[in-house]
Design a protein around this motif. Structure first.
Motif, PDB file in Angstrom:
ATOM      1  N   SER A 127       0.859  -1.178   0.000  1.00 33.61           N
ATOM      2  CA  SER A 127       0.000   0.000   0.000  1.00 33.61           C
ATOM      3  C   SER A 127       0.899   1.232   0.000  1.00 33.61           C
ATOM      4  N   ILE A 128       0.884   1.994  -1.088  1.00 32.86           N
ATOM      5  CA  ILE A 128       1.815   3.106  -1.277  1.00 32.86           C
ATOM      6  C   ILE A 128       1.505   4.250  -0.311  1.00 32.86           C
ATOM      7  N   GLN A 129       2.569   4.799   0.317  1.00 34.24           N
ATOM      8  CA  GLN A 129       2.421   5.910   1.246  1.00 34.24           C
ATOM      9  C   GLN A 129       3.253   7.121   0.862  1.00 34.24           C
ATOM     10  N   GLU A 130       4.220   6.933  -0.034  1.00 35.43           N
ATOM     11  CA  GLU A 130       5.112   8.034  -0.429  1.00 35.43           C
ATOM     12  C   GLU A 130       5.273   8.049  -1.940  1.00 35.43           C
ATOM     13  N   VAL A 131       5.579   9.233  -2.472  1.00 38.70           N
ATOM     14  CA  VAL A 131       5.918   9.374  -3.886  1.00 38.70           C
ATOM     15  C   VAL A 131       7.340   9.896  -3.981  1.00 38.70           C
ATOM     16  N   LEU A 132       8.142   9.259  -4.793  1.00 36.56           N
ATOM     17  CA  LEU A 132       9.515   9.684  -5.022  1.00 36.56           C
ATOM     18  C   LEU A 132       9.644  10.084  -6.484  1.00 36.56           C
ATOM     19  N   PRO A 133       9.456  11.377  -6.813  1.00 34.60           N
ATOM     20  CA  PRO A 133       9.559  11.798  -8.213  1.00 34.60           C
ATOM     21  C   PRO A 133      11.012  11.865  -8.668  1.00 34.60           C
ATOM     22  N   LEU A 134      11.305  11.229  -9.786  1.00 30.46           N
ATOM     23  CA  LEU A 134      12.658  11.258 -10.357  1.00 30.46           C
ATOM     24  C   LEU A 134      12.660  12.237 -11.515  1.00 30.46           C
ATOM     25  N   SER A 135      13.045  13.463 -11.244  1.00 31.13           N
ATOM     26  CA  SER A 135      13.105  14.491 -12.282  1.00 31.13           C
ATOM     27  C   SER A 135      14.519  14.531 -12.847  1.00 31.13           C
ATOM     28  N   ILE A 136      14.634  14.467 -14.162  1.00 26.13           N
ATOM     29  CA  ILE A 136      15.938  14.394 -14.809  1.00 26.13           C
ATOM     30  C   ILE A 136      16.352  15.752 -15.349  1.00 26.13           C
ATOM     31  N   GLN A 137      17.602  16.125 -15.045  1.00 26.17           N
ATOM     32  CA  GLN A 137      18.228  17.274 -15.685  1.00 26.17           C
ATOM     33  C   GLN A 137      19.249  16.731 -16.667  1.00 26.17           C
ATOM     34  N   GLY A 138      19.065  17.024 -17.948  1.00 24.63           N
ATOM     35  CA  GLY A 138      19.936  16.447 -18.956  1.00 24.63           C
ATOM     36  C   GLY A 138      19.626  14.966 -19.074  1.00 24.63           C
ATOM     37  N   VAL A 139      20.640  14.133 -19.280  1.00 25.00           N
ATOM     38  CA  VAL A 139      20.399  12.702 -19.461  1.00 25.00           C
ATOM     39  C   VAL A 139      21.378  11.844 -18.674  1.00 25.00           C
ATOM     40  N   THR A 140      22.248  12.464 -17.876  1.00 24.50           N
ATOM     41  CA  THR A 140      23.331  11.680 -17.288  1.00 24.50           C
ATOM     42  C   THR A 140      23.300  11.577 -15.777  1.00 24.50           C
ATOM     43  N   ARG A 141      22.421  12.342 -15.112  1.00 23.61           N
ATOM     44  CA  ARG A 141      22.471  12.275 -13.659  1.00 23.61           C
ATOM     45  C   ARG A 141      21.084  12.462 -13.055  1.00 23.61           C
ATOM     46  N   LEU A 142      20.963  12.021 -11.820  1.00 18.95           N
ATOM     47  CA  LEU A 142      19.706  12.119 -11.095  1.00 18.95           C
ATOM     48  C   LEU A 142      19.512  13.547 -10.614  1.00 18.95           C
ATOM     49  N   SER A 143      18.278  14.013 -10.638  1.00 19.12           N
ATOM     50  CA  SER A 143      17.979  15.359 -10.173  1.00 19.12           C
ATOM     51  C   SER A 143      18.422  15.547  -8.726  1.00 19.12           C
ATOM     52  N   PRO A 144      19.036  16.704  -8.428  1.00 17.61           N
ATOM     53  CA  PRO A 144      19.451  16.961  -7.048  1.00 17.61           C
ATOM     54  C   PRO A 144      18.293  16.961  -6.065  1.00 17.61           C
ATOM     55  N   ILE A 145      17.052  17.169  -6.531  1.00 21.81           N
ATOM     56  CA  ILE A 145      15.920  17.174  -5.605  1.00 21.81           C
ATOM     57  C   ILE A 145      15.902  15.889  -4.805  1.00 21.81           C
ATOM     58  N   MET A 146      16.195  14.759  -5.473  1.00 23.79           N
ATOM     59  CA  MET A 146      16.011  13.473  -4.844  1.00 23.79           C
ATOM     60  C   MET A 146      17.302  12.798  -4.385  1.00 23.79           C
ATOM     61  N   THR A 147      18.455  13.370  -4.709  1.00 22.63           N
ATOM     62  CA  THR A 147      19.717  12.709  -4.382  1.00 22.63           C
ATOM     63  C   THR A 147      19.838  12.406  -2.898  1.00 22.63           C
ATOM     64  N   SER A 148      19.608  13.431  -2.073  1.00 27.10           N
ATOM     65  CA  SER A 148      19.768  13.236  -0.634  1.00 27.10           C
ATOM     66  C   SER A 148      18.687  12.323  -0.084  1.00 27.10           C
ATOM     67  N   LYS A 149      17.481  12.414  -0.622  1.00 24.80           N
ATOM     68  CA  LYS A 149      16.389  11.584  -0.113  1.00 24.80           C
ATOM     69  C   LYS A 149      16.626  10.111  -0.436  1.00 24.80           C
ATOM     70  N   ILE A 150      17.140   9.842  -1.629  1.00 25.88           N
ATOM     71  CA  ILE A 150      17.399   8.460  -2.020  1.00 25.88           C
ATOM     72  C   ILE A 150      18.499   7.858  -1.148  1.00 25.88           C
ATOM     73  N   SER A 151      19.463   8.682  -0.770  1.00 29.30           N
ATOM     74  CA  SER A 151      20.560   8.172   0.051  1.00 29.30           C
ATOM     75  C   SER A 151      20.095   7.759   1.448  1.00 29.30           C
ATOM     76  N   SER A 152      18.889   8.200   1.835  1.00 27.45           N
ATOM     77  CA  SER A 152      18.370   7.846   3.157  1.00 27.45           C
ATOM     78  C   SER A 152      16.965   7.268   3.043  1.00 27.45           C
ATOM     79  N   LEU A 153      16.761   6.413   2.054  1.00 32.70           N
ATOM     80  CA  LEU A 153      15.438   5.846   1.829  1.00 32.70           C
ATOM     81  C   LEU A 153      14.946   5.025   3.016  1.00 32.70           C
ATOM     82  N   HIS A 154      15.878   4.519   3.806  1.00 31.47           N
ATOM     83  CA  HIS A 154      15.457   3.703   4.937  1.00 31.47           C
ATOM     84  C   HIS A 154      14.635   4.519   5.935  1.00 31.47           C
ATOM     85  N   LYS A 155      14.698   5.861   5.850  1.00 35.69           N
ATOM     86  CA  LYS A 155      13.947   6.708   6.759  1.00 35.69           C
ATOM     87  C   LYS A 155      12.513   6.935   6.284  1.00 35.69           C
TER      88      LYS A 155
END
Length: 350
Positions: free
Chosen positions: A229-257
């Motif tokens: 049952s989904i409780q969170e949304v993690l939007p992956l917004s891309i800048q260019g084509v080679t790296r993950l958007s900075p919006i989510m970089t820090s959040k992904i590194s602490s997904l266990h939270k």
């Protein structure tokens, strides 16, 4: 407006200077040649409507003294300034093209720098919130609502290339990629529903999650195939084509939270349960798939500009429908050629 349980969004226009068009060097201004969307009730583009809504969410956060605003007010006001600049760029482009692919293309180019500044500032605020282990108890979760809206703004220029890629034809892909790929129509349908739902007021964050999930919170984990049952949304917004958007970089590194299973949303859409092995393995793969589609869209979209109709901006222009006099413009068909002649004849030369 200052009550956290009050969902009504105020209008920040009363605190802004009168809107106007100005030269890039700021030396001259002119009144807007069209009514503001706040006054007419209809915005020219979804991009502008979303930017206005984001500004209203930020002002709401300031009224209720939300930590996402107050943790660094300088960064918050910088976000407001960037949003104003993006909207001003929209106004400038409205005077150069009518709504459609040409306008979308222009908006994608002129707002790119503003989007990069916006996501960098959002990343800094996210990092500060993580340092104090902030957990939003407000049912509306305005900061997370703001981030969902930001993902649409950042992604909209890529969606133009996604649409072109679908028209031109995407390369063959596996059944799994076909299943998780977000089509242009799906993306815009969700965007429309989010804007409609947030018209003038915040809604519980769970309502937005349900919209992002396509109306059904019960999903199957992309890794273990268990029901979640989904409780969170993690939007992956891309800048260019080679790296993950900075919006989510820090959040992904602490997904266990993150409490509860998450919906990954970008060029791909998939659900992941909270089991560590699913989070680590599936998330990395989904990020790669997300970037892979972004690369394909940008590559096909860029190449298609060489054969884009000079009237409707859609791919398909070719030699068979090139202006026989100046040889500088091409069209996807006779209809577009004839429609454009009223304008093109003013500049056409042999």
């Amino acid at each position: 407006m200052s009550r956290p349980d009050n969902p009504v969004l105020g209008c920040p226009c009363s605190e802004l200077s009168p809107p106007s068009l100005e030269r890039y060097d700021g030396t001259a201004t002119a009144p807007l040649p069209f009514p503001l969307g706040e006054m007419s009730g209809k915005f020219i583009t979804k991009l502008e409507a979303t930017v206005v809504l984001m500004t209203r969410v930020l002002f709401k956060m300031s009224f209720i003294n939300h930590l996402g605003w107050s943790i660094d007010t300088d960064l918050s006001f910088q976000l407001v300034t960037v949003l104003r600049a993006i909207r001003s760029a929209c106004w400038d482009m409205y005077t150069q093209a009518i709504p459609g692919p040409w306008l979308d293309s222009l908006l994608g180019r002129v707002t790119a720098d503003g989007c990069m500044k916006m996501i960098n500032q959002m990343e800094k605020i996210d990092q500060l919130l993580q340092q104090v282990q902030f957990k939003d108890e407000n049912q509306f979760r305005p900061w997370d609502t703001f981030k969902i809206l930001a993902s649409f703004v950042v992604y909209c220029s890529l969606d133009l290339h996604s649409n072109i890629s679908e028209r031109v034809g995407l390369p063959d892909m596996t059944e799994d990629l076909l299943r998780i790929r977000v089509t242009s129509s799906q993306f815009n349908s969700i965007w429309d529903k989010v804007l409609e739902t947030l018209a003038g007021r915040l809604v519980p964050y769970s309502t937005l999650v349900k919209i992002m999930c396509g109306g059904q919170l019960e999903k199957v984990c992309h890794g273990c195939l268990n029901r979640v049952s989904i409780q969170e949304v993690l939007p992956l917004s891309i800048q260019g084509v080679t790296r993950l958007s900075p919006i989510m970089t820090s959040k992904i590194s602490s997904l266990h939270k993150i409490e509860g299973p998450v919906l990954i949303f970008g060029t791909v859409c998939a659900s992941i349960c909270k089991r560590p092995q699913c989070l680590e393995k599936q998330l990395k793969q989904l990020i790669q798939d997300n970037m892979g589609f972004a690369f394909k869209y940008n590559k096909i979209g860029s190449e298609s500009t060489l054969f884009r109709c000079d009237s409707c901006a859609q791919p398909g222009g070719g030699r068979d429908h090139r202006c026989s006099k100046c040889l500088t413009v091409v069209y996807c068909g006779v209809e577009c050629r004839d429609q454009d002649w009223g304008v093109h004849k003013l500049v056409c030369r042999e």
